[in-house]
Design a protein around this motif. Structure first.
Motif, PDB file in Angstrom:
ATOM      1  N   MET A   1       0.853  -1.356   0.126  1.00 57.52           N
ATOM      2  CA  MET A   1       0.008   0.193   0.021  1.00 57.52           C
ATOM      3  C   MET A   1       0.966   1.245  -0.119  1.00 57.52           C
ATOM      4  O   MET A   1       0.801   2.012   0.581  1.00 57.52           O
ATOM      5  CB  MET A   1      -0.666  -0.189   1.244  1.00 57.52           C
ATOM      6  CG  MET A   1      -1.796  -1.423   1.572  1.00 57.52           C
ATOM      7  SD  MET A   1      -3.330  -1.095   1.383  1.00 57.52           S
ATOM      8  CE  MET A   1      -3.977  -2.046   2.814  1.00 57.52           C
ATOM      9  N   THR A   2       1.871   1.441  -1.034  1.00 58.94           N
ATOM     10  CA  THR A   2       2.666   2.588  -1.007  1.00 58.94           C
ATOM     11  C   THR A   2       2.020   3.704  -1.687  1.00 58.94           C
ATOM     12  O   THR A   2       0.995   3.569  -2.501  1.00 58.94           O
ATOM     13  CB  THR A   2       3.634   2.334  -1.958  1.00 58.94           C
ATOM     14  OG1 THR A   2       3.287   1.772  -3.115  1.00 58.94           O
ATOM     15  CG2 THR A   2       4.654   1.121  -1.457  1.00 58.94           C
ATOM     16  N   ALA A   3       2.328   4.789  -1.363  1.00 63.00           N
ATOM     17  CA  ALA A   3       1.883   6.206  -1.707  1.00 63.00           C
ATOM     18  C   ALA A   3       2.374   6.291  -3.045  1.00 63.00           C
ATOM     19  O   ALA A   3       3.521   6.031  -3.281  1.00 63.00           O
ATOM     20  CB  ALA A   3       2.119   7.245  -0.741  1.00 63.00           C
ATOM     21  N   ARG A   4       1.412   7.042  -3.855  1.00 62.99           N
ATOM     22  CA  ARG A   4       1.860   7.530  -5.058  1.00 62.99           C
ATOM     23  C   ARG A   4       1.609   8.850  -5.329  1.00 62.99           C
ATOM     24  O   ARG A   4       1.048   9.571  -4.490  1.00 62.99           O
ATOM     25  CB  ARG A   4       0.772   6.798  -6.363  1.00 62.99           C
ATOM     26  CG  ARG A   4       1.291   5.330  -6.723  1.00 62.99           C
ATOM     27  CD  ARG A   4       0.613   4.279  -5.469  1.00 62.99           C
ATOM     28  NE  ARG A   4       0.185   3.071  -6.306  1.00 62.99           N
ATOM     29  CZ  ARG A   4      -0.293   1.918  -5.556  1.00 62.99           C
ATOM     30  NH1 ARG A   4      -0.448   2.205  -4.316  1.00 62.99           N
ATOM     31  NH2 ARG A   4      -0.511   0.779  -6.204  1.00 62.99           N
ATOM     32  N   VAL A   5       1.745   9.322  -6.484  1.00 62.81           N
ATOM     33  CA  VAL A   5       1.463  10.853  -7.003  1.00 62.81           C
ATOM     34  C   VAL A   5       0.834  10.680  -8.017  1.00 62.81           C
ATOM     35  O   VAL A   5       1.210  10.169  -9.104  1.00 62.81           O
ATOM     36  CB  VAL A   5       2.575  11.590  -7.062  1.00 62.81           C
ATOM     37  CG1 VAL A   5       2.190  12.896  -7.871  1.00 62.81           C
ATOM     38  CG2 VAL A   5       3.309  12.111  -5.790  1.00 62.81           C
ATOM     39  N   LEU A   6      -0.306  11.514  -8.150  1.00 59.98           N
ATOM     40  CA  LEU A   6      -1.026  11.715  -9.448  1.00 59.98           C
ATOM     41  C   LEU A   6      -0.915  12.922  -9.974  1.00 59.98           C
ATOM     42  O   LEU A   6      -1.273  14.025  -9.164  1.00 59.98           O
ATOM     43  CB  LEU A   6      -2.553  11.563  -9.149  1.00 59.98           C
ATOM     44  CG  LEU A   6      -3.630  11.687 -10.487  1.00 59.98           C
ATOM     45  CD1 LEU A   6      -3.409  10.531 -11.256  1.00 59.98           C
ATOM     46  CD2 LEU A   6      -5.007  11.519  -9.652  1.00 59.98           C
ATOM     47  N   PRO A   7      -0.075  13.019 -11.160  1.00 55.11           N
ATOM     48  CA  PRO A   7       0.359  14.377 -11.601  1.00 55.11           C
ATOM     49  C   PRO A   7      -0.876  15.237 -11.777  1.00 55.11           C
ATOM     50  O   PRO A   7      -2.090  14.602 -12.276  1.00 55.11           O
ATOM     51  CB  PRO A   7       1.107  14.214 -12.781  1.00 55.11           C
ATOM     52  CG  PRO A   7       1.443  12.882 -12.586  1.00 55.11           C
ATOM     53  CD  PRO A   7       0.620  12.178 -11.643  1.00 55.11           C
ATOM     54  N   LEU A   8      -1.063  16.669 -11.840  1.00 53.25           N
ATOM     55  CA  LEU A   8      -2.232  17.508 -11.906  1.00 53.25           C
ATOM     56  C   LEU A   8      -2.671  17.340 -13.452  1.00 53.25           C
ATOM     57  O   LEU A   8      -3.858  17.252 -13.367  1.00 53.25           O
ATOM     58  CB  LEU A   8      -1.654  19.007 -11.782  1.00 53.25           C
ATOM     59  CG  LEU A   8      -1.596  19.439 -10.359  1.00 53.25           C
ATOM     60  CD1 LEU A   8      -1.112  21.136 -10.468  1.00 53.25           C
ATOM     61  CD2 LEU A   8      -3.009  19.329  -9.684  1.00 53.25           C
ATOM     62  N   ASN A   9      -1.837  17.231 -14.122  1.00 50.08           N
ATOM     63  CA  ASN A   9      -2.602  16.999 -15.446  1.00 50.08           C
ATOM     64  C   ASN A   9      -2.960  15.788 -15.930  1.00 50.08           C
ATOM     65  O   ASN A   9      -3.667  15.459 -16.901  1.00 50.08           O
ATOM     66  CB  ASN A   9      -1.435  17.245 -16.781  1.00 50.08           C
ATOM     67  CG  ASN A   9      -0.180  16.530 -16.698  1.00 50.08           C
ATOM     68  OD1 ASN A   9      -0.248  15.580 -15.893  1.00 50.08           O
ATOM     69  ND2 ASN A   9       0.698  16.880 -17.462  1.00 50.08           N
ATOM     70  N   ARG A  10      -3.111  14.793 -14.981  1.00 50.76           N
ATOM     71  CA  ARG A  10      -3.710  13.474 -15.225  1.00 50.76           C
ATOM     72  C   ARG A  10      -5.124  13.285 -14.183  1.00 50.76           C
ATOM     73  O   ARG A  10      -5.651  12.364 -14.393  1.00 50.76           O
ATOM     74  CB  ARG A  10      -2.721  12.404 -14.730  1.00 50.76           C
ATOM     75  CG  ARG A  10      -1.543  12.343 -15.975  1.00 50.76           C
ATOM     76  CD  ARG A  10      -0.538  11.303 -15.776  1.00 50.76           C
ATOM     77  NE  ARG A  10       0.709  11.170 -16.434  1.00 50.76           N
ATOM     78  CZ  ARG A  10       1.549  10.449 -16.077  1.00 50.76           C
ATOM     79  NH1 ARG A  10       1.651   9.509 -15.249  1.00 50.76           N
ATOM     80  NH2 ARG A  10       2.562  10.729 -17.034  1.00 50.76           N
ATOM     81  N   VAL A  11      -5.210  14.290 -13.401  1.00 52.71           N
ATOM     82  CA  VAL A  11      -6.312  14.110 -12.438  1.00 52.71           C
ATOM     83  C   VAL A  11      -7.626  13.831 -13.353  1.00 52.71           C
ATOM     84  O   VAL A  11      -8.435  12.893 -12.888  1.00 52.71           O
ATOM     85  CB  VAL A  11      -6.479  15.552 -11.726  1.00 52.71           C
ATOM     86  CG1 VAL A  11      -7.739  15.257 -10.884  1.00 52.71           C
ATOM     87  CG2 VAL A  11      -5.149  15.396 -10.850  1.00 52.71           C
ATOM     88  N   ASP A  12      -7.930  14.743 -14.410  1.00 56.38           N
ATOM     89  CA  ASP A  12      -9.320  14.607 -15.067  1.00 56.38           C
ATOM     90  C   ASP A  12      -9.353  13.359 -15.725  1.00 56.38           C
ATOM     91  O   ASP A  12     -10.335  12.632 -15.706  1.00 56.38           O
ATOM     92  CB  ASP A  12      -9.300  15.672 -16.338  1.00 56.38           C
ATOM     93  CG  ASP A  12      -9.460  17.058 -15.334  1.00 56.38           C
ATOM     94  OD1 ASP A  12      -9.854  17.949 -16.435  1.00 56.38           O
ATOM     95  OD2 ASP A  12      -9.560  17.187 -14.353  1.00 56.38           O
ATOM     96  N   GLU A  13      -8.195  12.754 -16.108  1.00 61.16           N
ATOM     97  CA  GLU A  13      -8.405  11.273 -16.913  1.00 61.16           C
ATOM     98  C   GLU A  13      -8.525  10.252 -15.727  1.00 61.16           C
ATOM     99  O   GLU A  13      -9.552   9.377 -16.189  1.00 61.16           O
ATOM    100  CB  GLU A  13      -6.935  11.145 -17.447  1.00 61.16           C
ATOM    101  CG  GLU A  13      -6.917   9.654 -18.113  1.00 61.16           C
ATOM    102  CD  GLU A  13      -7.955   9.356 -19.046  1.00 61.16           C
ATOM    103  OE1 GLU A  13      -8.436  10.211 -19.788  1.00 61.16           O
ATOM    104  OE2 GLU A  13      -8.570   8.301 -19.172  1.00 61.16           O
ATOM    105  N   PHE A  14      -8.166  10.490 -14.700  1.00 59.07           N
ATOM    106  CA  PHE A  14      -8.436   9.679 -13.658  1.00 59.07           C
ATOM    107  C   PHE A  14     -10.089   9.661 -13.061  1.00 59.07           C
ATOM    108  O   PHE A  14     -10.783   8.795 -12.928  1.00 59.07           O
ATOM    109  CB  PHE A  14      -7.540   9.828 -12.351  1.00 59.07           C
ATOM    110  CG  PHE A  14      -7.658   8.820 -11.071  1.00 59.07           C
ATOM    111  CD1 PHE A  14      -8.777   8.711 -10.103  1.00 59.07           C
ATOM    112  CD2 PHE A  14      -6.698   7.982 -10.889  1.00 59.07           C
ATOM    113  CE1 PHE A  14      -8.692   7.739  -9.333  1.00 59.07           C
ATOM    114  CE2 PHE A  14      -6.579   7.173  -9.775  1.00 59.07           C
ATOM    115  CZ  PHE A  14      -7.564   7.027  -9.145  1.00 59.07           C
TER     116      PHE A  14
END
Lengths: 346, 633, 277
Positions: free
Chosen positions: A1-14
């Motif tokens: 359960m490691t932490a990740r980072v979701l880059p700003l320009n990929r938030v909408d896609e998520f």
């Protein structure tokens, strides 16, 4: 359960991917400027910069009015339950509200399971968004429910410079991350440090309201609160139900039957409030809690006592501050918990 | 299905009262009227819209031809929309040609300044609810806002939490009175007298401008010491209250809706209202005077001309220009008759058309009201539930409720706001204005409106007061307030004419009748109210007084209970010169000694209390009545 | 997952008028499997639905021993009870249960058992009286003291006669207010205590009736030396679910529907203290 980072320009896609698979409930700005949690149709509707939503998540797990059984008496008596089996992702919701859900879980789960609540709950995923600027009424630190959580979420996002830090807190959260690994980057030490710095800063930004639950709990638990306190609290309560209906952890309900057509009817449950004068009134007219003071005592004992905290796993105030906003007089949690400690209402 | 509050709203600020939180229970409610009903063979039976509309038109036509327009009357709705009420006013004055149009709840409104003084201009609150937020002293007179207008009460509580001082003046020490800094138990009937002594303290001993010179003269002799015996308020307490008000840089005076039901309550309100002209050091009004109303659209109902002596928009019957404006808008002649008030219609008209109104609950002397309704030749009722009046009707139309239709309401701040449709009305229920338009059409006077917006555009076009109220701005954040002209400044001659309560009012108790019985509208203020007593989940909250005290709830002080051997929960026989009633006792320290209180909504059913007529308006008001009380053996 | 809100359909087998406003309904669950699985113990209750009117809790007033039906004894008071009274044999209702805890039985073997009932309070006691009497050799003695406001309010008159005549059981009756023809005791039920010889340390008392009656009888028992664990009662509260979810029956730190309705006096004292009484 490691932490990740979701880059700003990929938030909408998520978010688009979430929308493809489930109903997504997120904070949305509505006409007039209020922010409510509600279903979104596109990523652009999420109000990421909000402070607090007017209402907690309760409505999505325990609606204010919901059908629980349908019955028909045409010929043979038939009775059928009705469940809501919608898959939902709660995105960008506040930590206090996610903690509120855990109290509802204790209430509706346990040895006897409420199937209506569970049908919704089992199909819910919670992505909390940590709070960096509490609202003027907030005191989640007193409720041990924020502004950042250590556990009790599927995912917890924190808005960093580069993007969202995605912490994972459950198997469901891990599965969601794994399914979208192509959008995520591993979190670096600097991200973790930034997250902790932001948490400490957020804790310094609270306003004047607080409810020192531990102290109030001690007095309640040992029945050390003078009767006058409850009478004074009742004088400052008009029994509107606002604190109850806006509270993330309040869940009292009443049940009524009605006919919709000849021979066909529905049993519904409705939010109810223990402060209402007829809440415990029996058909004979006898009322075990006839005075407002009795009902006030009952409410706060249920919310803060050690006895109930043991039953539910924690006490029932998450410090969201909504009772402060919604109270039509002056008998909300900070006011009453202070009165419990000091011996008098303001 | 449920209800959520709005934090962005300037008045409610994220709060709802018990009724608000359950407003959705009007919908999907099996008690709702869903089909038109027509009386046949003594019973109300379901009918089609076409049949019912024709029957309504025929019945009205018959009475019009035998009695003339003076023989028919129309009652409009303090809970209906502006559009419904505007169309009703047109229905009355243009279709039926009658001036007999009113709303029962206008009985619960203070007499208009124009009725008292002949001055021009509608009564209109200049003060705002938000003025309470900035006030350091708040005086609350004549009722309990937390019971009657909880949204206003919430502002008072918050001001208090921020340090404002609260003074309450009312016979009963109600909830707000128990937390107030000063509570003044003004004896029922002595409100005007007490107001005079308060003004004495506020005006007479202060330096100040000449705005209120005449008023100051009138109250010069009315010292608190002089009025104490009649008002029951210790002089020192009145002085303290007056000084607090006079010394505050910003203060607010809240005149509760209940006071309108007290004899001389209108004069007292007008006298207090005069304080609205005092300027502060910053040359702003020092006192925000807020006069409360008891229903959501009572203001709008009056704005739309549901009054026998005004046209919509406060047009004058005598003014040709006002009449012609409406004739042009409606394309028909318009009656200029000054008609009968609601309380006068009953017993004098032969046909009545009731839209969203409850005369049986609202008017005093309920037995007479019922008899008058039963004695009508023809009765049409249009409402959302089967009200007691509907049960007697010849034709009943099912109406759409809040949340089931578009329209506007106007609040006591003159805030015009849209109400929106969220769900379809049940069964065949329809919007009130549409029902009226169809009946009007059947009477040969079609009303070609296509929507509530259509009606509203006409209102804005033809009623000067509503000019500038743009429909698109009415949806959010508190809508738009229409601008009221400053009322002309008579210096409360009405109060002076009434001698500031000298002849009073305060009816005298004596050895035979030692207690003063008063009807208290704040006790169970909403009990039996049709929109809340039929909710699904909280009906019990509004029916307890009926269940537990069906013959009357008599509230007495502990001292009087001891004196007359009365006990909580036991019966008591109450006798006045007018009649008697057996009630059930509640002993409470909220009640001052020498006074007994009964809920207004129950008092109207009894034959115990004296009824006085307000001069100039003819409003029948229950007057505080000397009674004897004893526990039956 | 079994839905605890879903009632079983049951049919009214028989209707017996006990008094002018109180009737006993004998219910039989329609589905044979469910019926066989429905075992209940004295002290428990059921939630009974009259669909369209609503649902209300009723204590089981029959012993489940050797039968496949269940009795409830109902006073006509409100919406649900009135709707129930309008049904007759063959009428269909919903049943959920059995709910709540039950009277101790094994735990009080060997003791003198004292039952004190007032008015409708005899209803939850009846099944315990029947079960205890059936195995009376396991108990030192059985005494039933029962009273009602007037002779017209006495319920289970047939059983009362049987109990008065039964060997191995002592049964005394009283009324608050006598009417014509009543030749028995007059006085509140607590006055019957003076007519029985009690071995207090070896006696367990089961008390049920209106709240006022319970309060006075408990006072009498305590002054006679009964310990707080030797006084057992059953409480009623307004309920909306019967399964500890709606919170209406919350009392102190307990739910009457889950932790009760059977409580010892010690437990009741603790709960009422938390309620501020």
């Amino acid at each position: 359960m490691t932490a990740r980072v979701l880059p700003l320009n990929r938030v909408d896609e998520f978010v688009r991917r979430l929308l493809a698979a489930a109903e997504v409930i997120a904070p949305r700005r509505v006409d007039g400027g209020d922010v409510f949690y509600g279903p979104i149709a596109s990523p652009g509707e999420v109000a990421w910069d909000y402070s607090t939503a007017v209402e907690p998540l309760k409505r999505f797990l325990l609606p204010q009015r919901e059908p629980i059984l349908r019955f028909s008496t045409n010929g043979k008596l038939e009775v059928r339950p009705e469940y809501d089996e919608t898959e939902r992702v709660f995105l960008g919701v506040r930590c206090c509200d996610v903690t509120g859900v855990s109290v509802l879980d204790a209430m509706f789960g346990g040895e006897i399971v409420d199937p209506y609540y569970m049908a919704r709950r089992e199909r819910s995923t919670f992505i909390a968004l940590t709070c960096q600027q509490p609202d003027a009424h907030c005191f989640c630190v007193c409720g041990d429910a924020g502004p950042f959580l250590k556990t009790g979420y599927d995912q917890q996002w924190t808005a960093l410079k580069d993007g969202m830090l995605v912490e994972v807190g459950s198997e469901r959260g891990e599965a969601l991350a794994a399914a979208n690994e192509d959008l995520l980057l591993p979190a670096q030490m600097e991200h973790i440090k930034e997250r902790h710095r932001l948490a400490r800063e957020a804790e310094t930004r609270f306003g004047e309201y607080h409810a020192y639950a531990a102290a109030a709990m001690r007095k309640l638990t040992t029945a050390e609160v003078a009767d006058e306190v409850w009478q004074q609290a009742a004088d400052r309560c008009i029994e509107c139900g606002g604190c109850t209906f806006l509270c993330p952890t309040c869940s009292c309900f009443t049940v009524t039957d009605r006919w919709e057509a000849p021979g066909r009817g529905v049993r519904e449950r409705h939010w109810d409030a223990c402060l209402y004068s007829c809440y415990s009134r029996e058909a004979s007219g006898h009322n075990p809690r006839p005075e407002g003071a009795d009902r006030m005592r009952g409410r706060f004992f249920h919310k803060l006592s050690h006895q109930w905290a043991q039953r539910n796993g924690r006490h029932a105030c998450v410090g969201c501050g909504r009772c402060v906003v919604g109270c039509m007089a002056w008998s909300h949690m900070p006011a009453v918990s202070e009165a419990i400690r000091r011996g008098a209402m303001p | 299905m449920g209800v959520s509050p709005s934090r962005a709203h300037p008045v409610s600020r994220g709060r709802l009262c018990l009724k608000g939180w359950h407003a959705h229970e009007l919908m999907d409610n099996s008690s709702r009227l869903t089909r038109p009903l027509v009386r046949r063979g003594g019973q109300l039976v379901e009918a089609s819209w076409s049949e019912a509309t024709k029957a309504a038109a025929q019945g009205l036509r018959d009475v019009l031809s035998s009695e003339g327009p003076e023989g028919v009357g129309v009652l409009g709705s303090a809970r209906g929309t502006n559009e419904d009420n505007y169309v009703l006013a047109r229905f009355a004055r243009a279709t039926l040609g009658t001036g007999n149009i009113d709303c029962s709840l206008r009985l619960h409104c203070f007499a208009e300044p124009m009725e008292l003084n002949g001055a021009l201009g509608p009564s209109a609150n200049q003060g705002l609810i938000s003025d309470l937020d900035d006030s350091s002293v708040i005086l609350i007179v004549g009722g309990d806002p937390t019971e009657e207008n909880p949204a206003v009460g919430a502002h008072v509580h918050r001001a208090r939490a921020r340090g404002a001082k609260v003074i309450t003046a009312f016979a009963r020490r109600h909830a707000l009175g128990r937390v107030a800094d000063v509570h003044l138990p003004v004896r029922p009937g002595a409100e005007l007298r007490w107001v005079g002594s308060l003004l004495n303290v506020v005006l007479v001993e202060r330096e100040g401008g000449d705005e209120l010179a005449a008023l100051r003269r009138h109250v010069a002799e009315l010292t608190p010491e002089r009025t104490e015996p009649e008002t029951g308020v210790p002089a020192a307490a009145t002085r303290r209250a007056g000084e607090m008000l006079a010394e505050a840089s910003q203060a607010a005076i809240v005149i509760c809706a209940a006071m309108a039901l007290s004899p001389q309550g209108s004069e007292a309100a007008a006298a207090l209202g005069a304080l609205g002209r005092v300027r502060s050091a910053q040359d702003r009004p020092k006192f925000a005077v807020l006069s409360l109303l008891s229903r959501n659209n009572l203001q709008g109902c009056r704005d739309m001309g549901v009054t026998p002596y005004l046209l919509p928009g406060y047009g004058r019957l005598e003014e040709d220009a006002d009449v012609e404006r409406l004739q042009r808008a409606w394309g028909t002649p318009v009656s200029r008759a000054r008609g009968l008030a609601a309380w006068e219609m009953l017993g004098r008209v032969k046909a009545l058309y009731i839209m969203g109104d409850d005369p049986i609950r609202a008017l005093p002397q309920q037995a007479e009201t019922r008899a008058a309704l039963e004695g009508l030749k023809f009765l049409v009722v249009q409402d959302i539930f089967m009200t007691p009046a509907a049960e007697m009707a010849d034709v009943v139309f099912p109406a759409a409720a809040f949340g089931e239709r578009e329209g506007t309401w106007t609040s006591l701040e003159r805030r015009v706001q849209r109400v929106r449709k969220a769900v379809d009305p049940p069964g065949e229920a329809r919007e009130d204005w549409r029902i009226l338009a169809d009946v009007s059409g059947s009477l040969g006077k079609p009303m070609p409106y296509s929507s509530p917006q259509d009606i509203f555009e006409e209102i804005v076009t033809h009623l000067p007061l509503y000019a500038g109220v743009f429909y698109p701005r009415l949806g959010v954040n508190g809508g738009v307030r229409w601008q009221a002209p400053q009322a002309a400044a008579p210096e409360a001659p009405a109060a002076a004419e009434a001698g500031f309560g000298e002849a009073s009012a305060a009816a005298k108790t004596n050895e035979q009748r030692p207690l003063l019985l008063a009807a208290d509208p704040t006790l169970g203020a909403w009990d039996g109210e049709v929109t809340v007593s039929r909710t699904l989940s909280v009906a019990a909250e509004f029916t307890v007084s009926e269940k537990d005290y069906p013959t009357g709830m008599l509230c007495v002080s502990p001292a009087d209970a001891a004196r007359f051997q009365l006990r909580s929960g036991r019966p008591a026989r109450v006798v006045s010169d007018r009649g008697e009633q057996q009630m059930r006792v509640v002993v409470s320290d909220e009640v001052p000694e020498g006074v007994a209180l009964v809920p207004y909504w129950q008092a109207v059913r009894m034959q115990v209390m004296a009824v006085v007529t307000e001069p100039k308006t003819g409003r029948p008001l229950l007057a505080p009545t000397p009674v004897s009380v004893e526990a039956p053996k | 997952m079994r839905n605890p809100y879903l009632p079983l359909v049951a049919t009214i087998q028989s209707v017996k008028e006990e008094t002018y406003d109180t009737t006993t309904f004998r219910l039989k669950i329609d589905d044979p499997k469910e019926r066989a699985a429905f075992t209940y113990r004295p002290g428990q209750f059921v939630e009974v639905s009259v669909f369209g009117a609503g649902e209300a809790p009723f204590c089981l007033s029959s012993s489940g021993h050797g039968r496949d039906t269940l009795d409830i004894t109902v006073r006509k008071l409100g919406r649900v009870t009135s709707a129930l009274h309008a049904l007759g044999e063959g009428g269909q209702v919903g049943v959920r249960g059995p709910l709540g805890n039950w009277f101790p039985f094994e735990e009080v073997a060997g003791k003198h058992i004292l039952f004190i009932g007032g008015g409708l309070g005899l209803a939850p006691l009846r099944p315990q009286i029947q079960d205890v009497y059936r195995e009376r050799d396991r108990f030192a003695s059985i005494t039933v003291l029962y009273g009602a406001r007037t002779p017209q309010d006495l319920i289970y008159r047939d059983e009362l006669t049987e109990w008065q005549q039964a060997e191995g059981m002592k049964c005394l009756l009283t009324v608050d207010v006598a009417t014509d023809g009543w030749e028995g005791n007059v006085g509140v039920v607590g006055t019957l205590l003076s007519q029985v010889k009690l071995d207090v340390p070896q006696t367990v008392a089961f008390v049920c009736g209106p709240p006022i009656m319970i309060r006075f009888v408990v006072q009498d028992l305590v002054s006679l030396g009964f310990g707080e664990d030797a006084i057992i009662s059953t409480l009623e509260r307004h309920m909306r679910c019967g399964i500890g979810k709606c919170n209406h029956c919350m009392m102190g730190d307990k739910y009457v529907c889950l932790d009760g309705p059977v409580f010892s006096y010690r437990q009741m004292k603790a709960m009422t203290e938390l309620e501020g009484e």
